[in-house]
Design a protein around this motif. Sequence first.
Motif, short mmCIF file in Angstrom:
data_model
loop_
_atom_site.label_atom_id
_atom_site.label_comp_id
_atom_site.label_asym_id
_atom_site.label_seq_id
_atom_site.Cartn_x
_atom_site.Cartn_y
_atom_site.Cartn_z
N LEU A 1 2.70 -10.94 59.22
CA LEU A 1 1.29 -11.18 59.53
C LEU A 1 1.02 -11.06 61.03
N LYS A 2 1.94 -11.50 61.87
CA LYS A 2 1.79 -11.36 63.32
C LYS A 2 1.66 -9.89 63.71
N ALA A 3 2.44 -9.04 63.05
CA ALA A 3 2.37 -7.60 63.33
C ALA A 3 1.01 -7.01 62.97
N HIS A 4 0.28 -7.71 62.11
CA HIS A 4 -1.06 -7.26 61.72
C HIS A 4 -2.17 -8.06 62.39
N GLY A 5 -1.83 -8.78 63.47
CA GLY A 5 -2.84 -9.43 64.29
C GLY A 5 -3.19 -10.86 63.93
N SER B 1 -11.74 -9.85 62.87
CA SER B 1 -11.99 -8.41 62.89
C SER B 1 -13.50 -8.23 62.90
N GLY B 2 -14.04 -8.09 64.10
CA GLY B 2 -15.50 -7.99 64.22
C GLY B 2 -16.15 -9.29 63.78
N ALA B 3 -17.05 -9.20 62.81
CA ALA B 3 -17.79 -10.36 62.34
C ALA B 3 -17.10 -11.07 61.17
N VAL B 4 -15.84 -10.72 60.91
CA VAL B 4 -15.11 -11.29 59.77
C VAL B 4 -13.85 -12.00 60.24
N ALA B 5 -13.60 -13.19 59.72
CA ALA B 5 -12.34 -13.90 59.95
C ALA B 5 -11.55 -13.87 58.65
N GLY C 1 -8.86 -16.30 52.24
CA GLY C 1 -10.31 -16.38 52.34
C GLY C 1 -10.84 -15.50 53.45
N LEU C 2 -12.12 -15.25 53.37
CA LEU C 2 -12.86 -14.50 54.38
C LEU C 2 -14.05 -15.34 54.80
N MET C 3 -14.39 -15.28 56.09
CA MET C 3 -15.59 -15.94 56.57
C MET C 3 -16.36 -14.92 57.40
N PHE C 4 -17.64 -14.80 57.11
CA PHE C 4 -18.49 -13.83 57.80
C PHE C 4 -19.41 -14.55 58.78
#
Length: 67
Positions: A20-24, A36-40, A63-66
């Motif tokens: 996961l660290k390798a993917h930010g 990632s922009g407006a998304v967590a 989960g995603l948060m916008f």
Amino acid sequence: MGKAGDSIHEVVRLGLAPMLKAHGFKKTGFNFVRRSGAVAHYLNVQLSSWNSGAQGGFYLNVGLMFD
């Protein structure tokens, strides 16, 4: 914690966290988050309350948060 919990910690530490660290993603305990922009993006490792001895399990909560 017991053998199962220790094994799950090792899976997270040696396998999941580096990937996961390798993917930010940033890690706090068993919680991982990246923006990632407006998304967590959220990922949480939840140990089962029934872990005992050598047997155990865990859940991956996502989960995603916008904004």
